[in-house]
Scaffold this motif. Sequence first.
Motif, PDB file in Angstrom:
ATOM      1  N   PHE A 234      52.502  40.142  37.635  1.00 53.12           N
ATOM      2  CA  PHE A 234      51.933  38.908  37.080  1.00 53.12           C
ATOM      3  C   PHE A 234      52.753  38.375  35.907  1.00 53.12           C
ATOM      4  CE2 PHE A 234      48.279  40.012  39.629  1.00 53.12           C
ATOM      5  CZ  PHE A 234      47.804  38.764  40.017  1.00 53.12           C
ATOM      6  N   ALA A 235      53.430  39.260  35.193  1.00 55.42           N
ATOM      7  CA  ALA A 235      54.336  38.798  34.139  1.00 55.42           C
ATOM      8  C   ALA A 235      55.492  38.010  34.767  1.00 55.42           C
ATOM      9  CB  ALA A 235      54.867  39.983  33.336  1.00 55.42           C
ATOM     10  N   ILE A 236      56.023  38.525  35.871  1.00 51.28           N
ATOM     11  CA  ILE A 236      57.088  37.815  36.594  1.00 51.28           C
ATOM     12  C   ILE A 236      56.574  36.469  37.094  1.00 51.28           C
ATOM     13  CG2 ILE A 236      58.517  37.859  38.686  1.00 51.28           C
ATOM     14  CD1 ILE A 236      58.667  40.915  38.354  1.00 51.28           C
ATOM     15  N   PHE A 237      55.377  36.473  37.658  1.00 52.28           N
ATOM     16  CA  PHE A 237      54.788  35.234  38.164  1.00 52.28           C
ATOM     17  C   PHE A 237      54.613  34.204  37.042  1.00 52.28           C
ATOM     18  CE2 PHE A 237      50.861  32.750  38.625  1.00 52.28           C
ATOM     19  CZ  PHE A 237      51.185  31.984  39.735  1.00 52.28           C
ATOM     20  N   GLY A 238      54.097  34.640  35.904  1.00 52.56           N
ATOM     21  CA  GLY A 238      53.866  33.718  34.796  1.00 52.56           C
ATOM     22  C   GLY A 238      55.143  33.112  34.249  1.00 52.56           C
TER      23      GLY A 238
ATOM     24  N   LEU B 127      35.026  47.418  46.486  1.00 48.32           N
ATOM     25  CA  LEU B 127      35.673  46.120  46.240  1.00 48.32           C
ATOM     26  C   LEU B 127      35.708  45.801  44.750  1.00 48.32           C
ATOM     27  CD1 LEU B 127      34.407  43.712  49.065  1.00 48.32           C
ATOM     28  CD2 LEU B 127      36.726  44.563  48.694  1.00 48.32           C
ATOM     29  N   GLY B 128      34.622  46.101  44.062  1.00 47.08           N
ATOM     30  CA  GLY B 128      34.577  45.858  42.623  1.00 47.08           C
ATOM     31  C   GLY B 128      35.648  46.628  41.887  1.00 47.08           C
ATOM     32  N   GLU B 129      35.903  47.862  42.337  1.00 50.34           N
ATOM     33  CA  GLU B 129      36.939  48.680  41.702  1.00 50.34           C
ATOM     34  C   GLU B 129      38.318  48.061  41.876  1.00 50.34           C
ATOM     35  OE1 GLU B 129      38.616  53.275  42.029  1.00 50.34           O
ATOM     36  OE2 GLU B 129      36.618  52.770  42.802  1.00 50.34           O
ATOM     37  N   SER B 130      38.622  47.606  43.097  1.00 52.23           N
ATOM     38  CA  SER B 130      39.941  47.014  43.344  1.00 52.23           C
ATOM     39  C   SER B 130      40.095  45.675  42.623  1.00 52.23           C
ATOM     40  CB  SER B 130      40.169  46.843  44.853  1.00 52.23           C
ATOM     41  OG  SER B 130      39.217  45.958  45.412  1.00 52.23           O
ATOM     42  N   VAL B 131      39.013  44.888  42.554  1.00 49.34           N
ATOM     43  CA  VAL B 131      39.068  43.598  41.852  1.00 49.34           C
ATOM     44  C   VAL B 131      39.228  43.817  40.349  1.00 49.34           C
ATOM     45  CG1 VAL B 131      37.736  41.547  41.214  1.00 49.34           C
ATOM     46  CG2 VAL B 131      37.793  42.302  43.595  1.00 49.34           C
ATOM     47  N   LEU B 132      38.486  44.786  39.795  1.00 47.42           N
ATOM     48  CA  LEU B 132      38.615  45.097  38.367  1.00 47.42           C
ATOM     49  C   LEU B 132      40.024  45.560  38.038  1.00 47.42           C
ATOM     50  CD1 LEU B 132      37.287  45.400  35.598  1.00 47.42           C
ATOM     51  CD2 LEU B 132      36.620  47.735  36.258  1.00 47.42           C
ATOM     52  N   LEU B 133      40.586  46.386  38.920  1.00 45.07           N
ATOM     53  CA  LEU B 133      41.961  46.850  38.728  1.00 45.07           C
ATOM     54  C   LEU B 133      42.928  45.668  38.687  1.00 45.07           C
ATOM     55  CD1 LEU B 133      44.090  49.169  38.687  1.00 45.07           C
ATOM     56  CD2 LEU B 133      44.074  49.050  41.191  1.00 45.07           C
ATOM     57  N   ALA B 134      42.783  44.745  39.641  1.00 46.59           N
ATOM     58  CA  ALA B 134      43.667  43.574  39.701  1.00 46.59           C
ATOM     59  C   ALA B 134      43.488  42.678  38.483  1.00 46.59           C
ATOM     60  CB  ALA B 134      43.394  42.784  40.984  1.00 46.59           C
ATOM     61  N   LEU B 135      42.245  42.515  38.029  1.00 45.62           N
ATOM     62  CA  LEU B 135      41.989  41.655  36.865  1.00 45.62           C
ATOM     63  C   LEU B 135      42.566  42.249  35.588  1.00 45.62           C
ATOM     64  CD1 LEU B 135      38.317  40.471  37.533  1.00 45.62           C
ATOM     65  CD2 LEU B 135      40.362  39.044  37.498  1.00 45.62           C
ATOM     66  N   ILE B 136      42.388  43.555  35.397  1.00 41.51           N
ATOM     67  CA  ILE B 136      42.930  44.179  34.183  1.00 41.51           C
ATOM     68  C   ILE B 136      44.452  44.069  34.168  1.00 41.51           C
ATOM     69  CG2 ILE B 136      43.234  46.370  32.962  1.00 41.51           C
ATOM     70  CD1 ILE B 136      40.460  47.185  33.933  1.00 41.51           C
TER      71      ILE B 136
ATOM     72  N   ILE C 119      48.749  27.304  35.626  1.00 44.41           N
ATOM     73  CA  ILE C 119      49.390  28.544  36.058  1.00 44.41           C
ATOM     74  C   ILE C 119      48.466  29.730  35.793  1.00 44.41           C
ATOM     75  CG2 ILE C 119      51.331  30.107  35.628  1.00 44.41           C
ATOM     76  CD1 ILE C 119      53.058  27.684  35.093  1.00 44.41           C
ATOM     77  N   VAL C 120      47.768  29.696  34.658  1.00 40.75           N
ATOM     78  CA  VAL C 120      46.825  30.778  34.331  1.00 40.75           C
ATOM     79  C   VAL C 120      45.688  30.818  35.353  1.00 40.75           C
ATOM     80  CG1 VAL C 120      45.198  31.653  32.620  1.00 40.75           C
ATOM     81  CG2 VAL C 120      47.381  30.684  31.878  1.00 40.75           C
TER      82      VAL C 120
ATOM     83  N   VAL D 144      44.698  33.844  37.948  1.00 40.32           N
ATOM     84  CA  VAL D 144      43.374  34.475  38.077  1.00 40.32           C
ATOM     85  C   VAL D 144      42.919  34.454  39.533  1.00 40.32           C
ATOM     86  CG1 VAL D 144      40.930  34.283  37.457  1.00 40.32           C
ATOM     87  CG2 VAL D 144      42.696  33.951  35.707  1.00 40.32           C
ATOM     88  N   ALA D 145      43.160  33.333  40.221  1.00 37.60           N
ATOM     89  CA  ALA D 145      42.793  33.240  41.634  1.00 37.60           C
ATOM     90  C   ALA D 145      43.550  34.282  42.460  1.00 37.60           C
ATOM     91  CB  ALA D 145      43.084  31.834  42.156  1.00 37.60           C
ATOM     92  N   ILE D 146      44.829  34.470  42.149  1.00 38.54           N
ATOM     93  CA  ILE D 146      45.637  35.473  42.862  1.00 38.54           C
ATOM     94  C   ILE D 146      45.120  36.877  42.560  1.00 38.54           C
ATOM     95  CG2 ILE D 146      47.938  36.488  43.075  1.00 38.54           C
ATOM     96  CD1 ILE D 146      49.096  33.716  42.536  1.00 38.54           C
ATOM     97  N   MET D 147      44.695  37.102  41.327  1.00 40.43           N
ATOM     98  CA  MET D 147      44.125  38.411  40.975  1.00 40.43           C
ATOM     99  C   MET D 147      42.923  38.730  41.857  1.00 40.43           C
ATOM    100  SD  MET D 147      44.119  38.145  36.819  1.00 40.43           S
ATOM    101  CE  MET D 147      45.469  37.272  36.001  1.00 40.43           C
ATOM    102  N   LEU D 148      42.033  37.754  42.004  1.00 35.48           N
ATOM    103  CA  LEU D 148      40.834  37.970  42.810  1.00 35.48           C
ATOM    104  C   LEU D 148      41.185  38.227  44.272  1.00 35.48           C
ATOM    105  CD1 LEU D 148      38.554  35.182  41.277  1.00 35.48           C
ATOM    106  CD2 LEU D 148      38.451  37.642  40.841  1.00 35.48           C
ATOM    107  N   VAL D 149      42.129  37.427  44.797  1.00 34.32           N
ATOM    108  CA  VAL D 149      42.553  37.608  46.189  1.00 34.32           C
ATOM    109  C   VAL D 149      43.219  38.962  46.370  1.00 34.32           C
ATOM    110  CG1 VAL D 149      44.094  36.742  47.998  1.00 34.32           C
ATOM    111  CG2 VAL D 149      42.776  35.129  46.621  1.00 34.32           C
ATOM    112  N   LEU D 150      44.083  39.325  45.405  1.00 33.45           N
ATOM    113  CA  LEU D 150      44.774  40.620  45.472  1.00 33.45           C
ATOM    114  C   LEU D 150      43.760  41.758  45.466  1.00 33.45           C
ATOM    115  CD1 LEU D 150      47.469  42.220  45.362  1.00 33.45           C
ATOM    116  CD2 LEU D 150      47.286  42.150  42.872  1.00 33.45           C
TER     117      LEU D 150
END
Length: 386
Positions: free
Chosen positions: A29-33, A309-318, A351-352, A356-362
């Motif tokens: 996500f740093a690369i993406f930003g 699913l919550g675990e994987s979404v939380l991981l992606a969000l953090i 971009i932010v 966030v949308a990509i985080m949720l999808v990921l």
Amino acid sequence: MNDFFLIRKNLFRKRLRAVLMIISIAVAFAIFGVLGSFERAFYAGQEIAQADRLVVVNKINFTQPLPISYFNRVRAVEGVKQVAHLNWFGGYYQDSKNFLIVFAVEPETYLDIVSTDINVPPEARQIFLRERTSALVGENMAKKWGWKVGDHVPISSNIFSQKNGSHTWDFTIAGIFTKRIEQLDTNFMVFPFAYFDETRSFGKDNIGWLTLRTTSAAVNDKVAKTIDAMFANSPYETATDTEKAFNKAFVAQLGNIALIVGLVVGAAFATILMIVGNTMVMTVRERTREIGVLKTLGFSGERILRLVLGESVLLALIGGLIGTGLAAIAIMNLRESLMQFVPGMTLAPSIVLLAVAIMLVLGLLTGLVPAVGAMRLKIVTALGRS
């Protein structure tokens, strides 16, 4: 005991593994930003293009010159409201590393053409029209170098030289202009073409391109065809197009930035998707017996699905939010050094939000397969595995 508590505890049960996955996601996500912001700033010139402005360049390439005589001939074309000619100077200040965006322009017509883009103080305008060695400097450029009105600054060119062999022209800052359009970056300067033309050692009476304003955007196509037909079969044929198309062609000379950014970001996310997805499958498999126990205690399959699913979404969000924060810090540190090439580079809200949308999808993609498997797992099967 709520579900979020269980999700958080499960995620950090093996802290080292969780931290490594968070770092991997943060890097992506740093690369993406950073690259997303770079691309947005790189193409920002197309956003400030005016619908009623056209650009006339040499048909061969916009780096090839046009005769200055074309100025008055284009000016006389029906539908042309105003026209100005510009010449790229290729300037730098003190050291060749200190690249500057500098143009030699016809003062009066240029200021008329860009009157909707920049704000020039009246006294500065008068000096610029009167003094041949004067220059107008953008607010951002003046701040960067600490220049003030009245300062004498030597600007060198890595393209042109004077008749006396020098590559440096001396200018007096007549004024500092500000922007009228939010997207415009004022990191450039202009000076009178007459001073440039009479002192340069080669290319006299040639200009770089013409920028014109039409009476209405509706006549753009007719005006463009008329101009190009006027100079057809001449030694200097022209290609006339909208300002937006010209800006797009200009940045295209540096390569397909959008494609490069897309490939790099896509590769980063594809890699992360496989790594995190595989790790989540292994994690759930390790907890097979626990899932069986949870179901025995009354946890429904749907609740198990939500937990995984919550675990994987939380991981992606953090990981994603940390990476986005790192991107913001990197952009703040890079902005000054990249200002000459991508002025106005910033981490935009759009971009932010996309991040966030990509985080949720990921998170959903990496957790879907193990979550569905856990939901369908039968108690007998789960408890029977070693």
